[in-house]
Design a protein around this motif. Sequence first.
Motif, PDB file in Angstrom:
ATOM      1  N   SER A 162       0.827  -1.202   0.000  1.00  0.00           N
ATOM      2  CA  SER A 162       0.000   0.000   0.000  1.00  0.00           C
ATOM      3  C   SER A 162       0.864   1.256   0.000  1.00  0.00           C
ATOM      4  CB  SER A 162      -0.918   0.036   1.231  1.00  0.00           C
ATOM      5  OG  SER A 162      -1.715  -1.120   1.301  1.00  0.00           O
ATOM      6  N   LEU A 163       0.372   2.296  -0.661  1.00  0.00           N
ATOM      7  CA  LEU A 163       1.069   3.575  -0.634  1.00  0.00           C
ATOM      8  C   LEU A 163       1.087   4.118   0.784  1.00  0.00           C
ATOM      9  CD1 LEU A 163       2.435   5.571  -2.580  1.00  0.00           C
ATOM     10  CD2 LEU A 163       0.248   6.742  -2.797  1.00  0.00           C
ATOM     11  N   ASN A 164      -0.034   3.906   1.517  1.00  0.00           N
ATOM     12  CA  ASN A 164      -0.095   4.255   2.931  1.00  0.00           C
ATOM     13  C   ASN A 164       0.011   2.955   3.733  1.00  0.00           C
ATOM     14  OD1 ASN A 164      -0.603   7.056   2.460  1.00  0.00           O
ATOM     15  ND2 ASN A 164      -2.691   6.498   1.908  1.00  0.00           N
ATOM     16  N   PRO A 165       1.005   2.820   4.595  1.00  0.00           N
ATOM     17  CA  PRO A 165       1.195   1.568   5.335  1.00  0.00           C
ATOM     18  C   PRO A 165      -0.031   1.198   6.161  1.00  0.00           C
ATOM     19  CG  PRO A 165       3.094   3.030   5.579  1.00  0.00           C
ATOM     20  CD  PRO A 165       2.010   3.832   4.923  1.00  0.00           C
ATOM     21  N   ASP A 166      -0.250  -0.104   6.312  1.00  0.00           N
ATOM     22  CA  ASP A 166      -1.309  -0.628   7.174  1.00  0.00           C
ATOM     23  C   ASP A 166      -2.703  -0.152   6.753  1.00  0.00           C
ATOM     24  OD1 ASP A 166       0.616  -1.918   8.785  1.00  0.00           O
ATOM     25  OD2 ASP A 166       0.975  -0.040   9.855  1.00  0.00           O
ATOM     26  N   ALA A 189      -5.090   3.084   8.264  1.00  0.00           N
ATOM     27  CA  ALA A 189      -4.072   2.843   9.289  1.00  0.00           C
ATOM     28  C   ALA A 189      -4.478   3.477  10.617  1.00  0.00           C
ATOM     29  CB  ALA A 189      -2.728   3.399   8.838  1.00  0.00           C
ATOM     30  N   ALA A 190      -4.232   2.737  11.699  1.00  0.00           N
ATOM     31  CA  ALA A 190      -4.600   3.228  13.032  1.00  0.00           C
ATOM     32  C   ALA A 190      -3.846   4.496  13.392  1.00  0.00           C
ATOM     33  CB  ALA A 190      -4.334   2.142  14.072  1.00  0.00           C
ATOM     34  N   GLU A 191      -2.622   4.638  12.897  1.00  0.00           N
ATOM     35  CA  GLU A 191      -1.812   5.814  13.220  1.00  0.00           C
ATOM     36  C   GLU A 191      -1.889   6.883  12.123  1.00  0.00           C
ATOM     37  OE1 GLU A 191      -0.427   6.063  16.162  1.00  0.00           O
ATOM     38  OE2 GLU A 191      -1.186   4.061  16.627  1.00  0.00           O
ATOM     39  N   ARG A 251       5.499  -4.425  -1.684  1.00  0.00           N
ATOM     40  CA  ARG A 251       6.188  -3.168  -1.378  1.00  0.00           C
ATOM     41  C   ARG A 251       5.272  -2.016  -1.748  1.00  0.00           C
ATOM     42  NH1 ARG A 251       7.263  -1.218  -6.348  1.00  0.00           N
ATOM     43  NH2 ARG A 251       7.524  -2.752  -8.057  1.00  0.00           N
ATOM     44  N   PRO A 252       5.486  -0.838  -1.210  1.00  0.00           N
ATOM     45  CA  PRO A 252       4.653   0.311  -1.582  1.00  0.00           C
ATOM     46  C   PRO A 252       4.813   0.649  -3.070  1.00  0.00           C
ATOM     47  CG  PRO A 252       5.849   0.756   0.441  1.00  0.00           C
ATOM     48  CD  PRO A 252       6.426  -0.505  -0.122  1.00  0.00           C
ATOM     49  N   PRO A 253       3.731   0.943  -3.777  1.00  0.00           N
ATOM     50  CA  PRO A 253       3.838   1.344  -5.188  1.00  0.00           C
ATOM     51  C   PRO A 253       4.602   2.656  -5.324  1.00  0.00           C
ATOM     52  CG  PRO A 253       1.581   0.740  -4.615  1.00  0.00           C
ATOM     53  CD  PRO A 253       2.341   0.850  -3.330  1.00  0.00           C
TER      54      PRO A 253
END
Length: 254
Positions: A162-166, A189-191, A251-253
């Motif tokens: 994901s471009l944004n983790p989690d 994402a939680a954060e 991996r992130p795009p």
Amino acid sequence: MTTPNSTLRAVRMGLLLSQDEFARAIRDAGHRTGSPNDASKRLVQRWESGTTVAPRPVYARALEAVTGLPIEALGFPAQTLVRISEDGHGGHDLQGSPVGIPVAAGSPTPQAAPRANYSGVWLSTYEFVSSGRDDQVFTGKHFVVLLQHGNRLTGRSLPNGSLNPDSPLTLDLQIDGSTVTGTWTEQTAAEGYYRGARYFGALQMLAEPTGRRMAGKWVGFGKEFDVNTGPWELRLMDASTTKAVLDSYNRPPD
């Protein structure tokens, strides 16, 4: 790189208004015309710096009222002026993005889908408006594994894809000729900015004859239960789903 809107800045300075006073004048104009807005000094700064290039219609009308000039003469790129439109119920529609536009030959037909099997790794890309961040347009990207069973497609983003983790994305789609219809769900994402909120909605795309791209639009609810829409596309990266291939896209795009 953003391009500062020096035209808007010059117009504001010609009116002998500070950024804060200009924002206040825009708010006052909104009240006078029956279309209240939340213009702020920060929003004016984003317009003038070029960070925000597409004023919403409610702001465009107020800008015209304050300056006495058409919005096209205030330094905003012409192609961005209609990207964001309001639906009259608090929601936003994103229009005119190349992300969600199928090629002309990708119109729906009653014949069988042009590709026998859509299984593989796909790059999912969508755009959305963040009303809490001065209506900026953001892009979400995921490497998604699609698996086909008959005319059904199920998809899940790779753990680190994901471009944004989690922020895992799931898709549940159905193929009918060249039309691809279904639902999407994303757990943020939680954060992150959206604090772990879960978003979901519908999705309809057209599969292009090459079988390597699907493009269309999503619809979903915003935080205030407003209905929003925007462009979405899937591009085939690899038709294989072997472990080696999945590892290469975990991996992130870019």
